[in-house]
Scaffold this active site. Structure first.
Site, short mmCIF file in Angstrom:
data_model
loop_
_atom_site.label_atom_id
_atom_site.label_comp_id
_atom_site.label_asym_id
_atom_site.label_seq_id
_atom_site.Cartn_x
_atom_site.Cartn_y
_atom_site.Cartn_z
N SER A 74 0.86 -1.18 0.00
CA SER A 74 0.00 0.00 0.00
C SER A 74 0.89 1.23 0.00
CB SER A 74 -0.88 0.01 1.26
OG SER A 74 -1.50 1.26 1.45
N TYR B 214 -2.03 0.28 10.67
CA TYR B 214 -2.00 -0.17 9.29
C TYR B 214 -0.73 0.28 8.59
CZ TYR B 214 -3.62 -0.91 4.48
OH TYR B 214 -3.75 -1.31 3.16
#
Length: 254
Positions: free
Chosen positions: A139, A152
């Site tokens: 990501s 995250y």
């Protein structure tokens, strides 16, 4: 030498979103896809869809955080040419000061340890194929921090380091290591899961963004990277929608 026959691609997290889209596109590109996820009903449905269209697919329920299950899964495969480490997710949007350690632990287990488990278990088969590929879907969170996303962001930074270190360690073997880092992708579940089922909060993530990425956009990028000639390694590819300049700079049409 590359093994003869139909190449096999294992896709983790194939029950929805980027994983399901990637499985479809790899099957269309000529791979036999092995669909893995915890939700057996979803991957069975996808396997039926693909085989009904004359493509090669099989569903295998799997929790990538269960090492014994991953090892048994790897041992059951006749071959593996491509591993798509896609299983992952975000949970919670709290600050570092208020975040639940259990949420951080869950994200690290799924995004990092899960990828480690599958990579370690399947690396011998990928090497034996003579032309293997390990691809991690990380990501942009793995390349830049932002507020209220510490758990995250930390997990995806670790996933990036996993890919980067593995590439250094296995250079000289017939296995490529690719990292695809998507930015803002609108899928059916990601934001909703992150906000614990709150669809209103999830919708605000994309509010005013004319065209966030779709799962198909990312799947097309993954398939392109995997299908480059064997000597071409896409170390890292960051893909964002045009409206997103960074993790914290997004153009919204209000």
């Amino acid at each position: 030498m590359t093994a003869a026959g139909t190449p096999v691609a294992v896709v983790t997290g194939a029950s929805s979103g980027i994983g399901a889209a990637t499985a479809r596109q790899l099957a269309e590109a000529g791979y036999e896809v092995v669909l893995t996820a915890r939700r057996e009903d979803r991957i069975q449905e996808l396997a039926k869809e693909l085989t009904a269209g004359g493509l090669k697919a099989v569903a295998r329920p799997l929790d990538v955080t269960d090492r014994a299950a991953v090892d048994a899964f790897a041992a059951s495969l006749d071959r593996c040419d491509v591993l798509i480490n896609n299983a992952g997710g975000a949970f919670g949007a709290d600050t570092v000061a208020t975040g639940d350690p259990a949420d951080w632990r869950w994200m690290y287990e799924v995004n990092v340890i899960g990828a480690l488990n599958t990579t370690q278990a399947l690396l011998p088969a990928l090497t034996a194929s003579g032309d293997g590929t390990v691809l991690l879907v990380s990501s942009t969170a793995g390349h830049g921090t932002y507020e209220n996303g510490g758990g995250y962001v930390a997990a995806k930074h670790a996933a990036h380091v996993l890919a980067e270190t593995l590439r250094l360690e296995i250079v000289g073997t017939p296995v490529r290591v690719i990292e695809i880092a998507p930015g803002m992708v609108r899928t059916e579940e990601f934001a909703t899961t992150r906000f614990r089922g709150d669809t209103e909060k999830a919708a605000k993530v994309y509010a005013g963004v004319a065209a966030p990425l779709t799962a198909d956009d990312v799947a097309e990028t993954i398939t392109w990277a995997v299908t480059r000639p064997s000597h071409v390694n896409i170390d890292l590819l960051v893909v964002r929608p045009r409206a997103q300049a960074s993790n914290t700079k997004v153009h919204r049409e209000l």
